[in-house]
Design a protein around this motif. Structure first.
Motif, mmCIF file in Angstrom:
data_model
loop_
_atom_site.group_PDB
_atom_site.id
_atom_site.type_symbol
_atom_site.label_atom_id
_atom_site.label_comp_id
_atom_site.label_asym_id
_atom_site.label_seq_id
_atom_site.Cartn_x
_atom_site.Cartn_y
_atom_site.Cartn_z
ATOM 1 N N GLY A 113 0.811 -1.214 0.000
ATOM 2 C CA GLY A 113 0.000 0.000 0.000
ATOM 3 C C GLY A 113 0.841 1.259 0.000
ATOM 4 N N THR A 114 1.922 1.275 0.803
ATOM 5 C CA THR A 114 2.815 2.435 0.832
ATOM 6 C C THR A 114 3.561 2.580 -0.484
ATOM 7 O OG1 THR A 114 3.077 2.134 3.219
ATOM 8 C CG2 THR A 114 4.697 3.505 2.099
ATOM 9 N N ALA A 115 4.036 1.457 -1.032
ATOM 10 C CA ALA A 115 4.742 1.514 -2.321
ATOM 11 C C ALA A 115 3.828 2.018 -3.430
ATOM 12 C CB ALA A 115 5.284 0.132 -2.678
ATOM 13 N N GLY A 116 2.554 1.627 -3.412
ATOM 14 C CA GLY A 116 1.618 2.120 -4.420
ATOM 15 C C GLY A 116 1.426 3.619 -4.346
ATOM 16 N N LEU A 117 1.378 4.166 -3.119
ATOM 17 C CA LEU A 117 1.216 5.617 -2.976
ATOM 18 C C LEU A 117 2.446 6.360 -3.497
ATOM 19 C CD1 LEU A 117 -0.343 8.056 -1.931
ATOM 20 C CD2 LEU A 117 0.681 7.653 0.320
ATOM 21 N N VAL A 118 3.647 5.869 -3.176
ATOM 22 C CA VAL A 118 4.872 6.533 -3.645
ATOM 23 C C VAL A 118 4.961 6.488 -5.168
ATOM 24 C CG1 VAL A 118 7.385 6.428 -3.579
ATOM 25 C CG2 VAL A 118 6.084 6.069 -1.481
ATOM 26 N N GLY A 120 2.524 6.114 -7.275
ATOM 27 C CA GLY A 120 1.457 6.918 -7.862
ATOM 28 C C GLY A 120 1.802 8.396 -7.908
ATOM 29 N N ILE A 121 2.455 8.901 -6.849
ATOM 30 C CA ILE A 121 2.857 10.310 -6.849
ATOM 31 C C ILE A 121 3.918 10.572 -7.917
ATOM 32 C CG2 ILE A 121 3.979 12.087 -5.466
ATOM 33 C CD1 ILE A 121 2.661 10.857 -3.009
ATOM 34 N N ILE A 122 4.908 9.686 -8.015
ATOM 35 C CA ILE A 122 5.953 9.860 -9.037
ATOM 36 C C ILE A 122 5.356 9.793 -10.437
ATOM 37 C CG2 ILE A 122 8.081 8.893 -9.968
ATOM 38 C CD1 ILE A 122 8.752 7.891 -7.192
ATOM 39 N N ALA A 123 4.452 8.841 -10.664
ATOM 40 C CA ALA A 123 3.821 8.717 -11.985
ATOM 41 C C ALA A 123 2.989 9.940 -12.322
ATOM 42 C CB ALA A 123 2.957 7.457 -12.029
ATOM 43 N N ALA A 124 2.310 10.510 -11.321
ATOM 44 C CA ALA A 124 1.506 11.707 -11.582
ATOM 45 C C ALA A 124 2.379 12.884 -11.980
ATOM 46 C CB ALA A 124 0.675 12.048 -10.343
ATOM 47 N N GLY A 168 -2.601 5.472 -3.471
ATOM 48 C CA GLY A 168 -1.826 4.911 -4.577
ATOM 49 C C GLY A 168 -2.689 4.388 -5.695
ATOM 50 N N LEU A 169 -3.847 3.826 -5.325
ATOM 51 C CA LEU A 169 -4.771 3.321 -6.347
ATOM 52 C C LEU A 169 -5.283 4.436 -7.246
ATOM 53 C CD1 LEU A 169 -6.664 1.162 -7.548
ATOM 54 C CD2 LEU A 169 -8.238 1.611 -5.659
ATOM 55 N N TRP A 170 -5.747 5.532 -6.656
ATOM 56 C CA TRP A 170 -6.346 6.597 -7.463
ATOM 57 C C TRP A 170 -5.294 7.426 -8.190
ATOM 58 C CZ3 TRP A 170 -10.956 5.742 -8.726
ATOM 59 C CH2 TRP A 170 -11.852 5.147 -7.854
ATOM 60 N N ALA A 173 -4.158 5.302 -11.116
ATOM 61 C CA ALA A 173 -5.146 5.236 -12.199
ATOM 62 C C ALA A 173 -5.154 6.524 -13.020
ATOM 63 C CB ALA A 173 -6.532 4.968 -11.614
ATOM 64 N N GLY A 174 -5.110 7.671 -12.347
ATOM 65 C CA GLY A 174 -5.092 8.933 -13.093
ATOM 66 C C GLY A 174 -3.827 9.119 -13.904
ATOM 67 N N ALA A 175 -2.669 8.796 -13.300
ATOM 68 C CA ALA A 175 -1.410 8.935 -14.038
ATOM 69 C C ALA A 175 -1.356 7.981 -15.221
ATOM 70 C CB ALA A 175 -0.233 8.689 -13.090
#
Length: 350
Positions: A113-118, A120-124, A168-170, A173-175
């Motif tokens: 879950g933490t890795a997904g959030l990190v 996701g921010i980089i991808a955005a 991280g999920l949202w 998905a947006g990125a």
């Protein structure tokens, strides 16, 4: 039977003698009988004649012991009972029910879950750039997957960072959506050939000594074709120059010929010489082709590309007669032009 008579071990005792129940001892290590052997029961003095010592009827092999731990019966011979302590082992608590291993505490599984959030921010952040959109697409997909797994663990009580997993999920998905669109645009843009910037060669057919300029600064000048004495072949010489600020890849150019409007087969065009490759700024070179044409061809058309990543430029040349001789913009007797005998072409630094 008197006391002086020897007891026969192969004969059961008399009815008058009270038969003591034969009972084996309680187990290994049982103490010997506390009472002495009754005087009327005497052990055999030895084996009977003809029998080897020690191979007689062994005492103690009677009825099995009824219960473990029963007191020994006076007069009973030691036997073989169940050894003490051999019962069903009790399982000890451990990992997965394995005996002997202590159970350790299990903490929350918050890693994905933490890795997904990190991610996701980089991808955005990277999805806002055009060139790095493919990298953002990969990171966004990973963030989406990690967020889904982390949210599932939080729902089952195996993790405590449900908010981070959903973030991280949202964000993933947006990125992923934005990066996918930009990646498609990037590949379409990268696959487009470099266009002809000048009107000559694109808006109208270029002629001998016209300069055809490309969008990256590469220029092409082709002189008048040289017809062989028998009229069966034409030599076409093109001078290329890189007037841009970056290197130009001119290694894989191409030429397609047309004789009086009819396209010539591919084997009719042969590359005679090319001293090009990656051309640095301010440099250039010459490319020579031999084109086989039918006898009596009056007009030669050419589609020429200086490299594999360049758009074709379009040319037309008059070989003999034809209306091009009456064109006031064409070469005259006073100014033959149209040839590249080593002279500097206009606007081409080669």
């Amino acid at each position: 039977m008197t006391a002086e008579q020897q007891h026969n071990p192969f004969r059961p005792p008399d009815d008058s003698v009270a038969a003591a129940p034969s009972q084996p001892p309680s187990g290994y290590g049982a103490p010997p009988p506390s009472s002495p052997t009754p005087p009327h029961v005497q052990p055999p003095a030895g084996p009977p004649p003809g029998q080897a010592p020690g191979y007689g009827a062994q005492p103690g092999y009677g009825h099995p012991q009824s219960a473990y731990g029963a007191p020994p019966v006076p007069g009973a011979q030691p036997g073989y009972g169940a050894p003490p302590g051999y019962g069903h082992p009790q399982p000890m608590p451990g990992w997965g029910g394995a005996p002997g291993w202590p159970q350790g505490p299990v903490g929350p599984r918050n890693g994905l879950g933490t890795a997904g959030l990190v991610l996701g921010i980089i991808a955005a952040v990277l999805s806002c750039t055009f060139v790095l959109s493919p990298v953002a697409l990969i990171l966004g997909i990973l963030a989406l997957v990690f967020g889904l797994v982390g949210a599932g663990r939080a729902r089952r009580g195996q993790a405590t960072n449900r908010v981070a997993a959903l973030g991280g999920l949202w964000t993933g998905a947006g990125a992923t959506l934005v990066a996918a669109v930009l990646t498609v645009v990037l590949f379409v843009w990268a696959s487009q050939p470099i266009e002809v910037e000048s009107e000559a060669g694109s808006a109208y057919l270029a002629e001998a000594l016209d300069e055809v300029a490309y969008a990256d600064g590469v220029t092409v000048v082709i002189g008048s074709p040289q017809v062989s004495p028998d009229g069966a072949a034409v030599t076409v010489t093109a001078q290329l120059a890189n007037d841009s600020d970056t290197d130009a890849d001119l290694l894989e150019g191409g030429l397609t010929g047309y004789a009086d409007g009819e396209e010539l087969p591919g084997d009719a065009v042969e590359l005679e010489g090319m001293e090009l490759g990656t051309v640095p700024p301010g440099d250039g070179g010459t490319v020579v082709y031999t084109v086989a044409v039918p006898a009596g061809t009056e007009e030669l058309g050419i589609d020429f590309s200086p490299g594999s990543g360049y758009e074709d430029s379009y040319w037309v040349f008059t070989l003999s007669g034809g209306p091009a001789e009456e064109d006031p913009t064409g070469p005259s007797e006073e100014d033959p032009g149209g040839e590249l005998p080593g002279d500097e072409p206009p606007s081409a630094d080669v």
